[in-house]
Write a protein that holds these residues in place. Structure first.
Motif, mmCIF file in Angstrom:
data_model
loop_
_atom_site.group_PDB
_atom_site.id
_atom_site.type_symbol
_atom_site.label_atom_id
_atom_site.label_comp_id
_atom_site.label_asym_id
_atom_site.label_seq_id
_atom_site.Cartn_x
_atom_site.Cartn_y
_atom_site.Cartn_z
ATOM 1 N N VAL A 179 -3.393 5.806 0.723
ATOM 2 C CA VAL A 179 -3.082 5.712 -0.706
ATOM 3 C C VAL A 179 -4.280 6.181 -1.532
ATOM 4 N N PRO A 227 -6.420 5.907 -4.665
ATOM 5 C CA PRO A 227 -6.635 4.821 -5.640
ATOM 6 C C PRO A 227 -6.362 5.269 -7.071
ATOM 7 N N ASN A 228 -5.932 4.323 -7.875
ATOM 8 C CA ASN A 228 -5.617 4.652 -9.266
ATOM 9 C C ASN A 228 -6.856 5.054 -10.064
ATOM 10 N N PRO A 263 4.475 5.941 -4.313
ATOM 11 C CA PRO A 263 3.560 5.047 -3.583
ATOM 12 C C PRO A 263 3.699 5.187 -2.078
ATOM 13 N N ASN A 277 -0.464 3.636 -14.393
ATOM 14 C CA ASN A 277 -1.501 3.826 -13.383
ATOM 15 C C ASN A 277 -2.391 2.597 -13.264
ATOM 16 N N ASP A 280 -1.512 -0.451 -13.621
ATOM 17 C CA ASP A 280 -0.779 -1.507 -12.918
ATOM 18 C C ASP A 280 -0.438 -1.151 -11.471
ATOM 19 N N SER A 281 -0.681 0.093 -11.073
ATOM 20 C CA SER A 281 -0.297 0.515 -9.719
ATOM 21 C C SER A 281 -1.434 0.302 -8.731
ATOM 22 N N ASP A 282 -1.080 0.372 -7.458
ATOM 23 C CA ASP A 282 -2.075 0.279 -6.392
ATOM 24 C C ASP A 282 -2.469 1.662 -5.877
ATOM 25 N N GLY A 283 -1.948 2.718 -6.543
ATOM 26 C CA GLY A 283 -2.222 4.071 -6.097
ATOM 27 C C GLY A 283 -0.982 4.724 -5.528
ATOM 28 N N TYR A 284 -1.112 6.002 -5.147
ATOM 29 C CA TYR A 284 0.029 6.773 -4.657
ATOM 30 C C TYR A 284 -0.394 7.599 -3.446
#
Length: 390
Positions: A133, A135-136, A159, A173, A175-179
């Motif tokens: 993943v 990172p954001n 994700p 972005n 609030d996300s854990d990455g993609y």
């Protein structure tokens, strides 16, 4: 203070109060009159069940003495289509020669989300894939550069390969854990023209550098062929970027008063915006058509009581509106009500009176251009069209 001064002050107060009361009574009277004009039933472009798949176009209605000849529609369309001075459009005489932009959707899941209808024919799409993943914090650096390329950039993220795509914004972005998989969509054209080859190269270099820093792989299409595609897309958009306009002018050098225009517009469903335009919107708040001053002064809330004008103009921004044929009918219906209530004349941009046959002729031309857009997979009013025609 002398008796004369006191008398003058009292007279001034009475005059001002009289003007206020007069304007209020006049506006109330016009509202009642307009309300009566709308008591009868008429077709509703949003509620009636009709075929809504056709896109549409931008044209000015023109008076025609003879009925239209369907065999020469496209030839006559190029010769007779009067447009606003702000935008002259050349319609190709042979419709089948227009470039074809076949939709190549980002992923099969795109069909389920209006955010993801980006395709390779309207956007330069790059893919960034990583075994882990991303990172954001790294993705935030991409988002900071979204205004550096002369055209809009949209970032889409997944994700995990089994999860749906979503649009990446600064808010999402955080609030996300990455993609693990990212797509960058750089728009190829808008009303300002096609994207430059230099900006395409800058965007590609950004993506390659990002992939190198995050131990990811990047897939970037060829720059030269993409720029050629952008130029072709811009030409196609220019050919179909049309507006329908209907002017209503006063008779015998008379004038329309602002209070009457505003009362009639609001009773018809228009809302006055800060940009000086009355806008007629659908239930989703999309603008269907506008009402503007035929003269240079905008319609502003503060000046409507004192404003007078020799005409008003209905405008339909065709590429940005869905259900074009039905919207045209609704706009024409309201234009006739305005003409009758204001005591004006419906004319084209050359001040030639509009007849029913002339309006029907313009509607036929509208349908022809709608078909051109549909055949090239850019439907008027679609998210793709809203991005291109801005």
């Amino acid at each position: 203070m002398s008796d004369l001064q006191i008398s003058l002050i009292i007279i001034g107060i009475i005059v001002i109060a009289g003007v206020v009361v007069f304007n209020w009574l006049q506006q109330l009277r016009y509202r009642r009159k307009v309300q009566a004009a709308f008591d009868h039933e008429h077709d509703d472009i949003l509620l009636d069940k009709q075929n809504t798949e056709d896109p549409f176009q931008r044209i000015e209605p023109k008076f025609n003495k003879a009925p239209p000849d369907p065999q020469s529609d496209m030839l006559e369309q190029q010769k007779e289509l009067p447009l606003n001075e702000s935008q002259k459009v050349s319609i190709p005489p042979a419709v089948h020669t227009a470039p074809s932009f076949h939709a190549n959707i980002v992923s099969s899941s795109a069909a389920t989300s209006p955010l993801l209808d980006y395709d390779n024919n309207t956007s330069y799409i790059v893919n960034i894939r990583s075994d882990s993943v991303i990172p954001n914090t790294h993705i935030a650096k991409l988002l900071q550069r979204k205004f550096d390329f002369g055209k809009p950039v949209y970032w889409l993220g997944q994700p995990d390969k089994d999860e749906p795509w979503e649009e990446i914004t600064n808010e999402s972005n955080v609030d996300s854990d990455g993609y693990g998989h990212i797509k960058g969509c750089l728009q190829l054209a808008d009303r300002a023209g096609p994207i430059s080859e230099v900006n395409l190269s800058k965007f590609r270099d950004l993506v390659l550098d990002f992939a190198s820093q995050t131990q990811a792989t990047a897939e970037c299409p060829d720059i030269v062929s993409t720029h050629e595609k952008a130029v072709a897309l811009d030409k196609f958009c220019a050919d179909v970027d049309v507006m329908i306009g209907i002017n209503i002018i006063s008779r015998d050098d008379g004038a329309f008063v602002g209070t009457k225009i505003r009362a009639l517009a609001e009773a018809s469903g228009f809302k006055l915006d800060s940009d000086g335009l009355f806008k007629y919107r659908d239930d989703s708040n999309n603008t269907l058509f506008t009402l503007s001053n035929y003269e240079s002064s905008p319609f502003l809330p503060d000046n409507m009581k004192s404003l007078t004008t020799h005409g008003v103009t209905f405008l339909l921004d065709v590429p940005r509106v869905a259900h074009g044929e039905r919207v045209f009918d609704q706009m024409t219906h309201l234009a006739k009500i305005f003409s009758n209530t204001l005591g004006g004349i419906m004319v084209d941009d050359n001040r030639v009176p509009l007849s029913d046959s002339g309006i029907q002729r313009s509607k036929q031309q509208l349908i022809e251009i709608q078909n051109v857009m549909k055949n090239n997979h850019i439907l008027a009013g679609s998210p793709s069209a809203l991005r291109l025609f801005v």
